[in-house]
Design an enzyme around this catalytic site. Sequence first.
Site, short mmCIF file in Angstrom:
data_model
loop_
_atom_site.label_atom_id
_atom_site.label_comp_id
_atom_site.label_asym_id
_atom_site.label_seq_id
_atom_site.Cartn_x
_atom_site.Cartn_y
_atom_site.Cartn_z
CD GLU A 100 -2.85 1.20 0.15
OE1 GLU A 100 -3.74 0.35 0.08
OE2 GLU A 100 -2.73 2.11 -0.70
CE LYS B 105 5.84 7.12 -5.75
NZ LYS B 105 6.02 8.53 -5.36
#
Length: 448
Positions: free
Chosen positions: A135, A211
């Site tokens: 996460e 990302k």
Amino acid sequence: MSKKGQKDEIRVGLIGLGTVGGGVVRVLRDNAEVIRRRLGVPLRLVKAADRDASRAKALGLPAETFTTKADELLSDGSIDIVIELIGGYDPAERYLTEAMRGGKCVVTANKALLATAGERLFEAADRHGVEIGFEASVGGGIPIIRALKEGLAANRIEGLSGIINGTSNYILTQMTESGADFNEALSQAQRAGYAEADPTFDVDGIDSAHKLAILATLAFGTPVDVKEIYTEGIRSLDAADIAYARELGYRVKLLAIAKMTGELLELRVHPTMVPSDELIAEVEGVDNAIFIVGDAVGETLFSGKGAGQLPTASAVVSDLIDIGRNLVRGAVGRVAPTGYRPESRRALRVRPMAEIESVYYLRFQAYDKPGVLSKISGVLGRHGISIASVIQKSRALGAAVPLIMRTHRAAERQIRQALAEIDAGQDVAGRTVLIRIEGEEDGDAAAA
Ligand code: HSE
């Protein structure tokens, strides 16, 4: 184990006591009670490893909880979850792999490793029947990974775009607010502790591409090769274009974009003009924001702190709780690492950059003499590019003046061919600046 065979605590090992590692120690300690109430059993840090013993001392960790040898922690059969927070490729991948091979679940914030070795790590988690939580790898404290894997699981994701690098957003905010050029704004970011001495990963778009690879993998159920992501950073942005963008009713943001166009996946990171009345345009400083469109849910926006000790620790500890819940209930593997069952993932083809379509901002450095505007627009026209608006900034006969155009939607290949022809000719003084515009259908935007 309790009498019923259920776990009466979750035992955690932590490798890396840097900024985020220290945050994890603090959150586990300060929020122990609320975590226990949510998880049902205590989440206990039983061992932390770092090369630097002074870090453990500064965090007040008892001597028996600390080791300088990560291997000690990997071979400890009582540990349920290992957190890797050292970053980099090696030995981070080895630690994660060894922990999983030993039957431990793992948590990492390592976006560079996940973007390049994610498939190996996901496969290892599946093979060894353990979980991998990540996460904290995108968007710091914003729960974007879980949103894609679980909250939005009912949707076919149509596209996502985000500001996922706080350092470059801070620099762009400085350039917008004070008119500073890139180097001044970078120095300011370095003085404020937001940019590293070597800012390459952040300002050249590499961190955003890493990302984006992770987000696209989760959103579209496909492996992503980070090398296929078109990546352009903010280093060569000119303060003048940021100011012109403002006048035109836009903000310049480093956007990471993934969207399905037809059967192909577009993956790109580049400076982008977005209408200044869009929510994403108002995301300033080191904050991050990710805009996701799902076919059922419509538009969603997630924003918050994309980095920092406690926000990132919040994400790491949320993984510990999530995995801990599954361990307590014997439900490990309930959600697959990417949110798609491994056997049902499909490799999507990436649309070549030349084939994308966009609306474009162009700034020509045009010689101010009769016929130049018509010649430039003639070249654009021959390449099938339609102009939505033109502004000439000032007049100084014979010298080059900024000539700003917004196009209607056009293909990147045509724009590139037209600019190559114009820039090689006698009507402009230098290379034409190109910035893609998102957030409007056809260049019929805003105007401030
Ligand atoms: N260097 C990153 C950023 C933070 O500037 O957003 C960690 O992902």
